[in-house]
Motif scaffolding. Structure first.
Motif, PDB file in Angstrom:
ATOM      1  N   ARG A 335       0.854  -1.192   0.000  1.00  0.00           N
ATOM      2  CA  ARG A 335       0.000   0.000   0.000  1.00  0.00           C
ATOM      3  C   ARG A 335       0.889   1.241   0.000  1.00  0.00           C
ATOM      4  O   ARG A 335       2.096   1.170   0.314  1.00  0.00           O
ATOM      5  N   PRO A 336       0.310   2.397  -0.321  1.00  0.00           N
ATOM      6  CA  PRO A 336       1.105   3.626  -0.308  1.00  0.00           C
ATOM      7  C   PRO A 336       1.620   3.942   1.109  1.00  0.00           C
ATOM      8  O   PRO A 336       0.886   3.829   2.089  1.00  0.00           O
ATOM      9  N   ILE A 337       2.881   4.329   1.161  1.00  0.00           N
ATOM     10  CA  ILE A 337       3.529   4.716   2.420  1.00  0.00           C
ATOM     11  C   ILE A 337       4.083   6.127   2.262  1.00  0.00           C
ATOM     12  O   ILE A 337       4.733   6.435   1.255  1.00  0.00           O
ATOM     13  N   THR A 338       3.820   6.938   3.254  1.00  0.00           N
ATOM     14  CA  THR A 338       4.339   8.311   3.235  1.00  0.00           C
ATOM     15  C   THR A 338       5.518   8.422   4.197  1.00  0.00           C
ATOM     16  O   THR A 338       5.402   8.099   5.390  1.00  0.00           O
ATOM     17  N   ILE A 339       6.646   8.872   3.672  1.00  0.00           N
ATOM     18  CA  ILE A 339       7.831   9.155   4.500  1.00  0.00           C
ATOM     19  C   ILE A 339       7.898  10.660   4.701  1.00  0.00           C
ATOM     20  O   ILE A 339       7.930  11.431   3.731  1.00  0.00           O
ATOM     21  N   THR A 340       7.934  11.078   5.963  1.00  0.00           N
ATOM     22  CA  THR A 340       7.949  12.495   6.308  1.00  0.00           C
ATOM     23  C   THR A 340       9.302  12.854   6.912  1.00  0.00           C
ATOM     24  O   THR A 340       9.762  12.204   7.864  1.00  0.00           O
ATOM     25  N   VAL A 341       9.916  13.884   6.349  1.00  0.00           N
ATOM     26  CA  VAL A 341      11.194  14.405   6.862  1.00  0.00           C
ATOM     27  C   VAL A 341      10.931  15.834   7.322  1.00  0.00           C
ATOM     28  O   VAL A 341      10.510  16.677   6.522  1.00  0.00           O
ATOM     29  N   SER A 342      11.173  16.103   8.597  1.00  0.00           N
ATOM     30  CA  SER A 342      10.841  17.428   9.128  1.00  0.00           C
ATOM     31  C   SER A 342      11.942  17.936  10.045  1.00  0.00           C
ATOM     32  O   SER A 342      12.785  17.169  10.525  1.00  0.00           O
ATOM     33  N   ALA A 343      11.921  19.242  10.275  1.00  0.00           N
ATOM     34  CA  ALA A 343      12.884  19.890  11.174  1.00  0.00           C
ATOM     35  C   ALA A 343      12.144  20.938  11.992  1.00  0.00           C
ATOM     36  O   ALA A 343      11.220  21.592  11.504  1.00  0.00           O
ATOM     37  N   ARG A 344      12.594  21.092  13.234  1.00  0.00           N
ATOM     38  CA  ARG A 344      12.021  22.142  14.087  1.00  0.00           C
ATOM     39  C   ARG A 344      13.064  22.542  15.131  1.00  0.00           C
ATOM     40  O   ARG A 344      14.057  21.829  15.344  1.00  0.00           O
ATOM     41  N   GLU A 345      12.807  23.669  15.762  1.00  0.00           N
ATOM     42  CA  GLU A 345      13.706  24.163  16.801  1.00  0.00           C
ATOM     43  C   GLU A 345      13.017  24.066  18.151  1.00  0.00           C
ATOM     44  O   GLU A 345      11.859  24.456  18.293  1.00  0.00           O
ATOM     45  N   GLU A 346      13.738  23.549  19.132  1.00  0.00           N
ATOM     46  CA  GLU A 346      13.220  23.466  20.493  1.00  0.00           C
ATOM     47  C   GLU A 346      14.333  23.858  21.467  1.00  0.00           C
ATOM     48  O   GLU A 346      15.310  23.142  21.614  1.00  0.00           O
ATOM     49  N   PHE A 347      14.178  25.029  22.102  1.00  0.00           N
ATOM     50  CA  PHE A 347      15.121  25.484  23.128  1.00  0.00           C
ATOM     51  C   PHE A 347      16.559  25.471  22.622  1.00  0.00           C
ATOM     52  O   PHE A 347      17.460  24.868  23.224  1.00  0.00           O
ATOM     53  N   ASP A 348      16.782  26.138  21.494  1.00  0.00           N
ATOM     54  CA  ASP A 348      18.109  26.266  20.885  1.00  0.00           C
ATOM     55  C   ASP A 348      18.709  24.928  20.457  1.00  0.00           C
ATOM     56  O   ASP A 348      19.925  24.779  20.360  1.00  0.00           O
ATOM     57  N   ARG A 349      17.845  23.966  20.216  1.00  0.00           N
ATOM     58  CA  ARG A 349      18.313  22.677  19.704  1.00  0.00           C
ATOM     59  C   ARG A 349      17.556  22.369  18.418  1.00  0.00           C
ATOM     60  O   ARG A 349      16.385  22.740  18.258  1.00  0.00           O
ATOM     61  N   LEU A 350      18.250  21.704  17.516  1.00  0.00           N
ATOM     62  CA  LEU A 350      17.661  21.314  16.242  1.00  0.00           C
ATOM     63  C   LEU A 350      17.121  19.898  16.364  1.00  0.00           C
ATOM     64  O   LEU A 350      17.849  18.974  16.754  1.00  0.00           O
ATOM     65  N   VAL A 351      15.856  19.734  16.029  1.00  0.00           N
ATOM     66  CA  VAL A 351      15.206  18.430  16.097  1.00  0.00           C
ATOM     67  C   VAL A 351      14.870  17.988  14.681  1.00  0.00           C
ATOM     68  O   VAL A 351      14.104  18.655  13.975  1.00  0.00           O
ATOM     69  N   LEU A 352      15.460  16.872  14.257  1.00  0.00           N
ATOM     70  CA  LEU A 352      15.221  16.304  12.931  1.00  0.00           C
ATOM     71  C   LEU A 352      14.456  14.994  13.095  1.00  0.00           C
ATOM     72  O   LEU A 352      14.852  14.141  13.902  1.00  0.00           O
ATOM     73  N   THR A 353      13.389  14.848  12.304  1.00  0.00           N
ATOM     74  CA  THR A 353      12.524  13.673  12.434  1.00  0.00           C
ATOM     75  C   THR A 353      12.307  13.024  11.070  1.00  0.00           C
ATOM     76  O   THR A 353      12.040  13.719  10.083  1.00  0.00           O
ATOM     77  N   VAL A 354      12.465  11.714  11.041  1.00  0.00           N
ATOM     78  CA  VAL A 354      12.116  10.907   9.871  1.00  0.00           C
ATOM     79  C   VAL A 354      11.069   9.893  10.335  1.00  0.00           C
ATOM     80  O   VAL A 354      11.350   9.066  11.215  1.00  0.00           O
ATOM     81  N   ARG A 404      18.271  14.960  18.061  1.00  0.00           N
ATOM     82  CA  ARG A 404      18.362  16.279  18.704  1.00  0.00           C
ATOM     83  C   ARG A 404      19.835  16.645  18.859  1.00  0.00           C
ATOM     84  O   ARG A 404      20.598  15.911  19.509  1.00  0.00           O
ATOM     85  N   VAL A 405      20.208  17.783  18.261  1.00  0.00           N
ATOM     86  CA  VAL A 405      21.599  18.237  18.294  1.00  0.00           C
ATOM     87  C   VAL A 405      21.613  19.747  18.578  1.00  0.00           C
ATOM     88  O   VAL A 405      20.597  20.425  18.417  1.00  0.00           O
ATOM     89  N   PRO A 406      22.756  20.275  19.006  1.00  0.00           N
ATOM     90  CA  PRO A 406      22.856  21.734  19.185  1.00  0.00           C
ATOM     91  C   PRO A 406      22.579  22.458  17.868  1.00  0.00           C
ATOM     92  O   PRO A 406      23.007  22.014  16.807  1.00  0.00           O
ATOM     93  N   LEU A 407      21.881  23.557  17.961  1.00  0.00           N
ATOM     94  CA  LEU A 407      21.538  24.333  16.764  1.00  0.00           C
ATOM     95  C   LEU A 407      22.690  25.268  16.413  1.00  0.00           C
ATOM     96  O   LEU A 407      23.041  26.175  17.183  1.00  0.00           O
ATOM     97  N   THR A 408      23.332  25.023  15.280  1.00  0.00           N
ATOM     98  CA  THR A 408      24.393  25.881  14.777  1.00  0.00           C
ATOM     99  C   THR A 408      24.013  26.363  13.390  1.00  0.00           C
ATOM    100  O   THR A 408      23.315  25.670  12.660  1.00  0.00           O
ATOM    101  N   ARG A 409      24.500  27.538  13.051  1.00  0.00           N
ATOM    102  CA  ARG A 409      24.102  28.137  11.780  1.00  0.00           C
ATOM    103  C   ARG A 409      25.333  28.505  10.962  1.00  0.00           C
ATOM    104  O   ARG A 409      26.460  28.564  11.499  1.00  0.00           O
ATOM    105  N   SER A 410      25.103  28.782   9.695  1.00  0.00           N
ATOM    106  CA  SER A 410      26.178  29.170   8.789  1.00  0.00           C
ATOM    107  C   SER A 410      26.791  30.474   9.248  1.00  0.00           C
ATOM    108  O   SER A 410      26.086  31.399   9.672  1.00  0.00           O
ATOM    109  N   GLY A 411      28.137  30.588   9.101  1.00  0.00           N
ATOM    110  CA  GLY A 411      28.830  31.809   9.439  1.00  0.00           C
ATOM    111  C   GLY A 411      29.031  31.958  10.911  1.00  0.00           C
ATOM    112  O   GLY A 411      29.533  32.953  11.370  1.00  0.00           O
TER     113      GLY A 411
END
Length: 411
Positions: A335-354, A404-411
């Motif tokens: 049957r059809p399966i949906t894979i969801t890849v998302s990102a969000r910020e929580e308390f200066d941390r980067l949360v990546l979900t698959v 969940r990892v520390p949120l770092t940005r370019s530059g």
């Protein structure tokens, strides 16, 4: 690639050498000046000028001592100490010689002033003997009619109160002065050795840190390179299946997509972080490849907020997580399966979900928590240390992996 500077020779900066030499001789200048003031010596101004001259020569000779000692910086300690003991001898002698020359005229002035204050005539003869004129009375004659009183005529005689210094005496005086300056130079040499030891310790610490960084980069590079063969194995299997089943058009499409995927994935430095939007684009390419295998079953959804597009993550960090969803969800059902890849910020941390809406953990298996997910965890720990969290497991309606990892940005 990081280069470890194992060829660098530790040395004390010239600024530190100059500052320490000036500080040492400035302390000497102050102490001697205070002692002279407490002793109520005359000619304080002249002595101050001469003392400043000797101090300046002391600083110069200390720098000369340093310029020679630095030649022994990489030798054993006993060699450096022996060098300091030997080199300081002529340096101290030079300072003592300048001291003798500077205060020679003041000594004569001091003798003259002392004689004047005491009402006596002090002077030195041509031979250098210190003389004092002592008044004496000599009987001249008898004067008649004045009670036979004798008449005297006053006169003076010169008496030697200090013999002229011999060559040996001058050498002894010079050695006495030189000894004080000698131990002063040795005190500075000890300070220099301490500064050098500090520099060696700091260099060793920097080298250790560079070696650790190089080892960590090698570890990250090794883990990163593990991803590509694993992915390539899976895609080649899929490509083989398409060819064997006669689906040439889809196989050709898959080859082109694989080419595009590797062009993007191999462009970045393996140990470097990449922007999160680039990582999401890479995974879109991968799911496009898998979409050739499962055109009717694989659905995708990407959720990347604009404010997180410049967040930095290790390249291809999401690859094994998405591969697991394809393997245990998409390929496991019809049957059809949906894979969801998302990102969000929580308390200066980067949360990546698959996540996927597949069957969860089939047949009680660990959902692939083996080489692929262990690789992700190891790469995250190599990059961020222990400041990470990773959870994988079934959830109502499917399976979810979260990082969940520390949120770092370019530059």
């Amino acid at each position: 690639m990081m280069a470890v500077s194992d060829h660098k020779v530790p040395s004390v900066p010239f600024r530190s050498v100059l500052f320490s030499a000036i500080a040492l001789w400035a302390a000497y200048f102050v102490i001697i000046t205070v002692r002279a003031a407490l002793g109520e010596f005359e000619f304080q101004q002249e002595m101050l000028v001469m003392r400043a001259l000797v101090t300046l020569v002391g600083v110069i000779m200390t720098l000369v001592l340093w310029s020679l000692l630095r030649l022994f910086d990489n030798r054993p300690l006993w060699v450096r100490v022996a060098a300091a003991l030997i080199i300081a001898i002529p340096a101290a002698g030079a300072i003592a010689q300048v001291n003798q020359w500077a205060f020679k005229d003041l000594q004569a002035k001091a003798e003259e002033a002392y004689g004047r204050d005491q009402g006596i005539n002090l002077r030195r003869d041509e031979a250098g003997n210190l003389l004092v004129d002592v008044p004496v009375e000599a009987k001249k004659d008898w004067k008649e009619g004045i009670d036979d009183e004798a008449a005297y005529t006053p006169r003076s005689e010169s008496i030697i109160i200090a013999n002229a210094p011999t060559g040996l005496d001058m050498w002894r005086q010079l050695i006495d002065i030189a000894l004080g300056r000698y131990f002063l130079l040795l005190a500075w040499a000890s300070l220099y050795f301490a500064l050098l030891a500090g520099e060696k310790a700091r260099l060793a610490e920097r080298r250790e840190q560079e070696f650790r960084s190089a080892a960590k980069a090698a570890e990250i590079r090794s883990l990163r390179y593990q991803v590509n063969p694993h992915f390539l194995f899976n895609t080649l299997n899929s490509l083989s299946a398409l060819v064997m089943t006669g689906q040439q058009a889809r196989a050709e499409q898959m080859i082109q997509t694989i080419s595009s995927f590797y062009r993007h994935s191999l462009a970045a430095e393996p140990t470097a972080d990449v922007p999160l939007d680039q990582e999401f684009d890479l995974q879109r390419h991968y799911l496009t490849i898998e979409g050739v295998r499962f055109p009717d079953r694989l659905k995708t959804k990407f959720d990347l907020p604009r404010e997180l597009e410049d967040a930095r993550v290790p390249g291809m960090i999401l690859q094994p997580l998405i591969e697991n969803s394809v393997k245990y969800a998409v390929s496991a059902v019809n049957r059809p399966i949906t894979i969801t890849v998302s990102a969000r910020e929580e308390f200066d941390r980067l949360v990546l979900t698959v996540s996927d809406d597949g069957p969860g953990t089939p047949d009680g298996s660990d959902h692939g928590f083996g080489i692929g997910l262990a690789n992700v965890r190891d790469r995250l720990e190599a990059r961020f240390g222990n400041d990470i969290a990773m959870t994988c497991g079934p959830v109502p309606g499917g399976y979810r992996s979260e990082i969940r990892v520390p949120l770092t940005r370019s530059g």
